[in-house]
Design an enzyme around this catalytic site. Structure first.
Site, mmCIF file in Angstrom:
data_model
loop_
_atom_site.group_PDB
_atom_site.id
_atom_site.type_symbol
_atom_site.label_atom_id
_atom_site.label_comp_id
_atom_site.label_asym_id
_atom_site.label_seq_id
_atom_site.Cartn_x
_atom_site.Cartn_y
_atom_site.Cartn_z
ATOM 1 N N SER A 260 0.790 -1.222 0.000
ATOM 2 C CA SER A 260 0.000 0.000 0.000
ATOM 3 C C SER A 260 0.824 1.276 0.000
ATOM 4 C CB SER A 260 -0.930 0.023 1.208
ATOM 5 O OG SER A 260 -0.175 -0.023 2.392
ATOM 6 N N THR B 12 -3.733 3.270 3.075
ATOM 7 C CA THR B 12 -2.846 4.410 3.301
ATOM 8 C C THR B 12 -2.349 4.448 4.742
ATOM 9 O OG1 THR B 12 -4.114 5.623 1.683
ATOM 10 C CG2 THR B 12 -2.854 6.942 3.261
ATOM 11 N N THR C 180 1.025 7.039 0.641
ATOM 12 C CA THR C 180 0.222 6.000 -0.019
ATOM 13 C C THR C 180 0.709 5.728 -1.437
ATOM 14 O OG1 THR C 180 -2.081 5.319 -0.449
ATOM 15 C CG2 THR C 180 -1.482 7.554 -1.098
ATOM 16 N N ARG D 167 -4.001 9.347 -11.673
ATOM 17 C CA ARG D 167 -4.976 9.559 -10.589
ATOM 18 C C ARG D 167 -4.245 9.910 -9.281
ATOM 19 N NH1 ARG D 167 -5.995 7.289 -5.248
ATOM 20 N NH2 ARG D 167 -8.201 7.482 -4.829
ATOM 21 N N THR E 287 -7.704 7.279 5.689
ATOM 22 C CA THR E 287 -7.382 6.161 4.813
ATOM 23 C C THR E 287 -8.674 5.756 4.102
ATOM 24 O OG1 THR E 287 -6.445 3.926 4.690
ATOM 25 C CG2 THR E 287 -7.764 4.437 6.624
ATOM 26 N N GLY E 288 -8.531 5.085 2.988
ATOM 27 C CA GLY E 288 -9.728 4.657 2.275
ATOM 28 C C GLY E 288 -9.867 5.365 0.944
HETATM 29 N N1 GLY Z 1 -6.514 7.218 0.477
HETATM 30 C C1 GLY Z 1 -5.626 6.914 -0.537
HETATM 31 C C2 GLY Z 1 -6.126 7.189 -1.883
HETATM 32 O O1 GLY Z 1 -7.310 7.166 -2.126
HETATM 33 O O2 GLY Z 1 -5.317 7.416 -2.750
#
Ligand code: GLY
Length: 332
Positions: free
Chosen positions: A90, A192, A210, A220, A243-244
């Site tokens: 991750s 993350t 992350t 992205r 995170t998420g």
């Molecule tokens: N929270 C990490 C991402 O969406 O890139």
């Protein structure tokens, strides 16, 4: 370390209790549930809190604080443990790549003065969080992206290296066999590392790092390196990180929201819960993705909350380094 498989439960910190059918919190329209805070520990300083079961990372940050490092350097040292962990898929080396097979990293830091630095979509450098600090301190800018970030890192002495491990390459090749080239948004593919530290004098800093959403579209960028979304620190009040699914955190500016709610008198736990409710209210398909928040205030009180079960946090406080599964919204 397999965070995705880790659902350890332990009793530490502030735990939310869910009440079905309660009325909405002020300023929020009709959430299906309202959470009521039940504090179970008294706060103490210093404290380090991180997303996921990263006891090695929180230990490193805690030790750094004991050795006299600033809260910022403690966070960078702690997050660096996970960035260097090739088994973790991750952050840093071993991060799952985008759909073209490129590992692109996002990270940011924020210190007690409100200074902020970030790198976005950077390749080939294992420690984006340390580069983010360099951007903050040694450039007139706050964000560097892509090849510019990579070239800046190299100019600062960071080594270029291949971050796509064999394990992550195989996972990507397997994904390609069945992928329909749509961004896959589920609760499994983004872990993350966000970390917050308050030193013994109440000085607060934070960082977030992350590899972003696995198999994302090229270019992205999520929330993790964006001030106010993946991370926010206000030394008068506290700090929060996320995170998420970054898209949802970005749309609600989640970490800034949590710090502002704490400014208005909410505890870290209450603030995290309200920030999750904000996403729930605005996003009918919340069943399809995960977001988790952690927060800390100036006194060392902590909070954590997520949409779904499965989120884990690690807190180093009172000489104890403990991973817990916080309370969550979507109880069946
Ligand atoms: N929270 C990490 C991402 O969406 O890139």
């Amino acid at each position: 370390m397999k965070r995705r498989n880790f659902l350890q439960k332990a009793a530490l910190g502030t735990v939310g209790i869910t009440a079905l059918g309660a009325t909405a919190s002020p300023g929020l329209s009709a959430p299906k549930r309202e959470t009521i805070e039940e504090p179970t520990t008294s706060p103490s300083l210093p404290v380090v809190i991180a997303t996921w079961d990263v006891k090695g990372a929180t230990k490193k940050a805690w030790q750094s604080l004991q050795e006299g490092s600033s809260a910022l350097d403690a966070v960078i040292a702690g997050c660096g443990v996970e960035e260097a962990n090739a088994e973790g898929q991750s952050v840093g080396i071993g991060g799952l790549p985008d759909r073209e097979g490129r590992v692109t990293l996002d990270a940011c830091v924020m210190n007690e003065k409100g200074d902020y630095g970030a790198v976005l979509c950077m390749q080939n450098i294992m420690h984006p969080i340390a580069v983010a600090k360099k951007v903050m301190e040694d450039t007139p800018h706050v964000i560097l992206a892509g090849i510019g970030a990579e070239e800046f890192a190299v100019s600062q002495g960071f080594k270029r290296e291949n971050l796509l491990t064999e394990q992550s390459k195989i996972a990507w090749e397997n994904w390609k066999k069945t992928a329909q080239y749509k961004p896959i948004i589920n609760i499994e593919n983004h872990d993350t590392i966000g970390m917050l530290a308050v030193d013994k004098n109440g000085i607060i800093s934070g960082g977030c790092t992350t590899s972003g959403l696995a198999y994302k579209m090229a270019g992205r960028v999520g929330d993790s390196a964006i001030v106010g979304s993946g991370l926010f620190v206000d030394n008068e009040i506290g700090a929060a990180t996320a995170t998420g699914l970054g898209e949802e955190v970005l749309k609600t500016v989640g970490s800034y929201l949590i710090v502002e709610l704490m400014r208005q008198g909410k505890s870290p736990q209450q603030a995290c819960e309200q920030a999750i409710l904000r996403i729930i209210e605005k996003t009918p398909n919340f069943e399809d993705f995960q977001v988790g928040y952690i927060a800390v205030n100036k006194k060392g009180e902590t909070g954590a909350y997520s949409i779904h079960e499965g989120f884990v946090t690690t807190t180093y406080q009172d000489e104890k380094n403990t991973a817990i599964t916080p309370d969550f919204y979507n109880k069946k």
